[in-house]
Design an enzyme around this catalytic site. Structure first.
Site, PDB file in Angstrom:
ATOM      1  N   GLY A  39       0.717   9.111  -1.393  1.00  0.00           N
ATOM      2  CA  GLY A  39       1.092   7.742  -1.746  1.00  0.00           C
ATOM      3  C   GLY A  39       2.462   7.460  -1.174  1.00  0.00           C
ATOM      4  N   LYS A  40       2.664   6.246  -0.670  1.00  0.00           N
ATOM      5  CA  LYS A  40       3.938   5.935  -0.030  1.00  0.00           C
ATOM      6  C   LYS A  40       5.098   6.109  -0.998  1.00  0.00           C
ATOM      7  CE  LYS A  40       4.177   3.126   3.340  1.00  0.00           C
ATOM      8  NZ  LYS A  40       3.944   4.141   4.380  1.00  0.00           N
ATOM      9  N   GLU A 140       2.289  -0.860  -2.019  1.00  0.00           N
ATOM     10  CA  GLU A 140       1.027  -0.318  -2.514  1.00  0.00           C
ATOM     11  C   GLU A 140       0.840  -0.562  -4.006  1.00  0.00           C
ATOM     12  OE1 GLU A 140      -0.228   3.224   0.587  1.00  0.00           O
ATOM     13  OE2 GLU A 140       0.954   3.793  -1.169  1.00  0.00           O
ATOM     14  N   ASP A 246       0.670  16.302  12.657  1.00  0.00           N
ATOM     15  CA  ASP A 246       0.122  15.310  11.732  1.00  0.00           C
ATOM     16  C   ASP A 246       1.210  14.298  11.412  1.00  0.00           C
ATOM     17  OD1 ASP A 246      -1.007  13.829   9.700  1.00  0.00           O
ATOM     18  OD2 ASP A 246      -1.547  15.543   8.444  1.00  0.00           O
ATOM     19  N   ASP A 252       7.371   7.514   5.652  1.00  0.00           N
ATOM     20  CA  ASP A 252       7.872   7.669   4.289  1.00  0.00           C
ATOM     21  C   ASP A 252       9.025   8.665   4.243  1.00  0.00           C
ATOM     22  OD1 ASP A 252       5.849   5.953   3.428  1.00  0.00           O
ATOM     23  OD2 ASP A 252       4.451   7.612   3.102  1.00  0.00           O
TER      24      ASP A 252
END
Length: 309
Positions: A39-40, A140, A246, A252
């Site tokens: 999650g950000k 979000e 990745d 973030d």
């Protein structure tokens, strides 16, 4: 002691490793599946906690089996969770992430409990926000909740950092409450209508954010580094040279690292340089939870001195 508050999302990330990202209507075979907590908001809070002063989250999880995993992960990484609220009957947020061999990714997020975080939950944490050195928010969770968090911070003179992701054009109304806004290039295009990342376009886009009320604006450019307006001129910082595995969560990590240096007293350029180094190191490891240590960041910065362009 000073602290940072991150008001935002908590997700369980389900990663599917693929050779290359699929095209529209294409079915592909994945190579592997793995799970992580992300999650950000959580990613940014973990970066703040690992690289700077104490970090608190104002967030929501469901009442499912994934919720205790998420809160335990935050605690293990030094993030304080007194204001992480369990939402009865809700699921914890979920992100499905495709990761290609070249490190590029595609993400679909199902908000779950994140969509239930309310302005009232912000009010319940108002004393925490009021005493913070900085507040960091993303998109979000509901826009009204983000607006309330920024309002509370602004009323108390707390540094406000808005990362407008995932992009929502309605977020332009929040610029007046942001001391610093930090879109990536795609988000800057969607928010301001620019069509490329030439110097002229970036100047136009960043000026549009400032005209909407943001005090300062920067843009992250992935493998091209980042850029900001300083004294009316565009200043670019190139990316650090690393082997990408990745790229999930790199933005973030940049934001969390950036804020830790701003609250430590660094100027924007030095904070951006630190954020670039931290985010570069994060892409050398799998998953969104790949924040480096302060020692690792310092080592990379010493090995590759950045020159502003």
């Amino acid at each position: 002691m000073s602290h940072i508050v991150v008001a935002g999302s908590i997700n369980v990330d389900v990663f599917l490793d693929v050779t290359a990202l699929p095209k529209a209507n294409e079915t592909i075979i994945g190579k592997a599946m793995r799970q992580a907590i992300g999650g950000k908001g959580l990613n940014q809070a973990v970066a703040c906690a690992k690289l700077g002063p104490p970090a608190h989250m104002v967030a929501a999880v469901g009442d499912d089996a994934l919720a205790p995993q998420a809160t335990a992960f935050l605690a293990q990484n030094g993030v304080l969770t007194d204001y992480v609220k369990g939402m009865p009957g809700a699921t914890t947020g979920l992100a499905n992430i495709l990761v290609a061999e070249d490190g590029q990714n595609m993400i679909v997020v199902t908000p779950g409990a994140n969509g239930l975080l309310s302005p009232g939950d912000i009010d319940a944490a108002s004393s925490l926000i009021a005493s913070a050195s900085a507040l960091v928010v993303q998109l979000e969770v509901p826009l009204a909740t983000v607006r309330r968090a920024l309002d509370v911070a602004r009323q108390h003179g707390v540094l406000t950092v808005l990362n407008p992701a995932p992009v929502d054009p309605a977020a332009m109304e929040l610029m007046r409450l942001a001391d610093l806004v930090t879109p990536n290039e795609t988000e800057l295009m969607r928010l301001t209508g620019i069509s490329d990342v030439s110097d002229a376009s970036l100047i136009t886009g960043l000026n549009a954010l400032i005209a909407a009320g943001a005090k300062q604006a920067l843009v992250t450019l992935g493998s091209e580094g980042c850029a900001a307006l300083m004294d009316g001129a565009l200043v670019r910082l190139p990316a650090y040279k690393v082997k990408a595995v990745d790229a999930t969560g790199a933005g973030d990590i940049f934001n969390g690292a950036l804020v830790t240096r701003l609250v430590a007293g660094d100027g924007l350029l030095e904070a951006m340089r630190y954020g670039c180094a931290a985010s570069a190191l994060s892409v050398t490891k799998p998953s969104a939870n790949a924040c480096p240590t302060p020692a690792e960041v310092a080592e990379l910065m010493a090995q590759q001195p950045q020159i502003a362009l």
